[in-house]
Design an enzyme around this catalytic site. Structure first.
Site, mmCIF file in Angstrom:
data_model
loop_
_atom_site.group_PDB
_atom_site.id
_atom_site.type_symbol
_atom_site.label_atom_id
_atom_site.label_comp_id
_atom_site.label_asym_id
_atom_site.label_seq_id
_atom_site.Cartn_x
_atom_site.Cartn_y
_atom_site.Cartn_z
ATOM 1 N N GLU A 206 10.606 2.036 10.507
ATOM 2 C CA GLU A 206 9.259 2.604 10.459
ATOM 3 C C GLU A 206 8.937 3.318 11.766
ATOM 4 O O GLU A 206 8.441 4.449 11.765
ATOM 5 C CB GLU A 206 8.236 1.494 10.199
ATOM 6 C CG GLU A 206 8.250 0.976 8.774
ATOM 7 C CD GLU A 206 7.341 -0.227 8.563
ATOM 8 O OE1 GLU A 206 7.007 -0.511 7.403
ATOM 9 O OE2 GLU A 206 6.985 -0.890 9.558
ATOM 10 N N THR B 211 0.837 -1.202 0.000
ATOM 11 C CA THR B 211 0.000 0.000 0.000
ATOM 12 C C THR B 211 0.870 1.249 0.000
ATOM 13 O O THR B 211 0.593 2.218 -0.713
ATOM 14 C CB THR B 211 -0.942 0.004 1.213
ATOM 15 O OG1 THR B 211 -1.704 -1.201 1.222
ATOM 16 C CG2 THR B 211 -1.895 1.182 1.142
#
Length: 290
Positions: A163, A87
């Site tokens: 992240e 995504t």
């Protein structure tokens, strides 16, 4: 709490053209959902078919729409955290398109993985790191699980440490997922909750993690690559995946206990970090915000 208005997909030129090509129209309604405390806001944009069945919109189509909606929040001059995964790749691609067309300018991207850095560089997105940009305007990324309070499990793609570092440094963190990632409690999907550990004595830490959650029937496994050798992260660490039979009862406590183990680098519980979650599903795209 004051209601917050979110733009419908029909206000996005990219989304409008996509829907026009697929013979679909959008209608926007605003719903307010209460999940104990605090109050969460949900804007749902269902997709109604006019001439083409809605089933012609694939999951990738919907992910792309959701990603493009997230990119609507990107403004020229921003320093952006660029996520990792299928995504997030749509997000990076869209930012590259807008830079190429001149609709965005002076963007600096902080990638969360080597593969994201490679994709962004190929699209002409200028890249940097937290050393030079310790505060980001916005980060956009995917997630593996999202609970009703917008807590997350991330890291099944192996990039959890970078992240978490990038997204924790961001003023706003937008998450883009498909509806299959929604869970009532973290760990509830039965899939991996990753823990990144140093290679030194990894079996020792696997055993400690197994013992830590033995009452919940959790199973700890070393992640393997396609060649059956241990998977190695961008930071040259291993990943131990925890598989819970039932949702984690207290994710905050679990995160603290995992982090306290010597040799643990980071875990995949992203708690209280998401500002907004954009959800793609067969019925449309919705936005959930704190």
């Amino acid at each position: 709490m004051a209601a917050v208005s979110f733009p419908s997909l029909s206000s996005s030129s990219a989304a409008s053209s996509f829907l026009h090509r697929n013979g679909a129209a959008t209608t926007a309604t605003k719903l307010v959902l209460r999940h104990h405390k605090p109050l969460y806001l949900l804007t749902r944009i269902p997709i109604r078919s006019m001439s083409t069945p809605v089933t012609t919109l694939t999951q990738d189509d919907l992910k792309k729409l959701a990603a493009e909606k997230a990119v609507d929040s990107v403004k020229s001059g921003m320093v952006l955290g660029l996520g990792t995964g299928s995504t997030a790749a749509f997000v990076v691609s869209r930012i590259g398109e807008l830079l190429s067309s001149g609709k965005l300018s002076n963007i600096v991207g902080i990638p969360t993985s080597k593969r994201t850095a490679e994709q962004a560089a190929s699209l002409g997105i200028p890249l940097s790191g937290l050393d030079d940009h310790p505060r980001l305007n916005l980060a956009i990324d995917g997630a593996d699980e999202v609970d009703p309070a917008l807590n997350l499990v991330k890291g099944r793609g192996g990039a959890l440490l970078r992240e978490k570092m990038v997204e924790a440094a961001s003023e706003k963190f937008i998450v883009v997922v498909d509806e299959t990632k929604l869970v009532e409690g973290l760990g509830g999907s039965g899939l991996a909750m990753p823990v990144e550990v140093v290679q030194f004595c990894w079996k020792y830490n696997l055993g400690r993690l197994q013992d830590m959650f033995k009452e919940s029937g959790c199973e700890a496994k070393l992640r393997l690559a396609a060649d059956e050798k241990p998977y190695v992260t961008d930071n040259v660490n291993f990943i131990i995946d925890l598989y819970f039979k039932t949702p984690i009862k207290d994710a905050e406590a679990a995160g603290r206990e995992i982090s306290a183990l010597e040799g643990v680098v980071e875990h995949g519980l992203f708690l209280g970090m998401a500002s907004e979650v954009i959800i793609a599903g067969k019925s449309g795209v919705s936005v959930k915000s704190k």
